[in-house]
Design an enzyme around this catalytic site. Structure first.
Site, PDB file in Angstrom:
ATOM      1  N   HIS A  17       0.849  -1.205   0.000  1.00 25.75           N
ATOM      2  CA  HIS A  17       0.000   0.000   0.000  1.00 25.75           C
ATOM      3  C   HIS A  17       0.883   1.254   0.000  1.00 25.75           C
ATOM      4  CE1 HIS A  17      -2.917  -2.705   2.425  1.00 25.75           C
ATOM      5  NE2 HIS A  17      -3.492  -2.511   1.256  1.00 25.75           N
ATOM      6  N   LYS A  41     -16.353  -7.582   6.180  1.00 23.23           N
ATOM      7  CA  LYS A  41     -15.218  -8.315   6.752  1.00 23.23           C
ATOM      8  C   LYS A  41     -15.038  -7.895   8.209  1.00 23.23           C
ATOM      9  CE  LYS A  41     -12.614  -7.631   2.480  1.00 23.23           C
ATOM     10  NZ  LYS A  41     -11.436  -6.943   1.945  1.00 23.23           N
ATOM     11  N   ARG A  90      -1.576  -6.035  -8.156  1.00 24.30           N
ATOM     12  CA  ARG A  90      -0.387  -6.850  -7.878  1.00 24.30           C
ATOM     13  C   ARG A  90      -0.142  -7.872  -8.979  1.00 24.30           C
ATOM     14  NH1 ARG A  90      -2.560  -8.366  -2.061  1.00 24.30           N
ATOM     15  NH2 ARG A  90      -4.352  -8.441  -3.446  1.00 24.30           N
ATOM     16  N   SER A 128      -2.470  -7.828   3.142  1.00 25.75           N
ATOM     17  CA  SER A 128      -2.765  -7.688   4.572  1.00 25.75           C
ATOM     18  C   SER A 128      -3.153  -9.046   5.156  1.00 25.75           C
ATOM     19  CB  SER A 128      -3.908  -6.693   4.786  1.00 25.75           C
ATOM     20  OG  SER A 128      -3.550  -5.432   4.299  1.00 25.75           O
TER      21      SER A 128
END
Ligand code: PNS
Length: 162
Positions: A17, A41, A90, A128
């Protein structure tokens, strides 16, 4: 003035990030990092903890603001006069999900464009979720998150074990 918003869960913020933040902050006059609250979440960190970690790691970037939002990103972006949403890619596996979000957001508000930054290759494997999993077993995450975030992870998991 070009204003961009970088939304995300940031649970916690990673070097991946921060790489996107550093690079996109050079492109826009103002970059607003927006932590999503009320996500389905269940996060490890509270919003306050997430904001604190991001602020600590971005305090040298004078055109970066760190805040939170709930509800739709398009509404938050409008409130902030932002016309770009920044997201990191990514790998190809991110693409389908990111394309869907970008298309939905444009459907909801034609004024909001999404700009993708390709994550630097050394952080392409960092997420994460992976950081939390490794840290939960006491593994070394120093190549994935800054030391301040590493300390927060250590304290969080120590408290959970207590
Ligand atoms: O870091 P994440 O979890 O991949 O970020 C996802 C995020 C925050 C960008 C996305 O869930 C979002 O924008 N949520 C806000 C609600 C919204 O606007 N939904 C419509 C587009 S999915």
């Amino acid at each position: 003035m070009s204003i961009a918003v970088y939304p995300g869960s940031f649970d916690p913020v990673t070097y991946g990030h921060l790489d996107i933040i550093e690079r996109s902050a050079k492109v826009f006059d103002k970059l607003i990092i927006a932590v999503l609250v009320n996500s389905e979440k269940v996060p490890l960190f509270t919003v306050e903890e997430k904001l604190d970690m991001i602020r600590e790691e971005t305090k040298h970037l004078k055109n970066v603001e760190v805040t939170f939002f709930s509800g739709l990103l398009v509404d938050f972006a409008k409130e902030q006069n932002a016309d770009v949403s920044v997201r990191g890619l990514r790998a190809v596996t991110d693409f389908e999900y990111e394309l869907q979000i970008a298309q939905i957001n444009r459907q909801l508000n034609k004024e909001l464009d999404t700009m993708f930054f390709t994550t630097s290759i050394e952080y392409a494997y960092v997420s994460s979720t992976i950081v939390k999993e490794i840290a939960s077993y006491g593994g070394d995450v120093s190549s994935m998150v800054p030391s301040y975030v590493e300390d927060c992870l250590r304290k969080k998991f120590a408290r959970q074990e207590a």
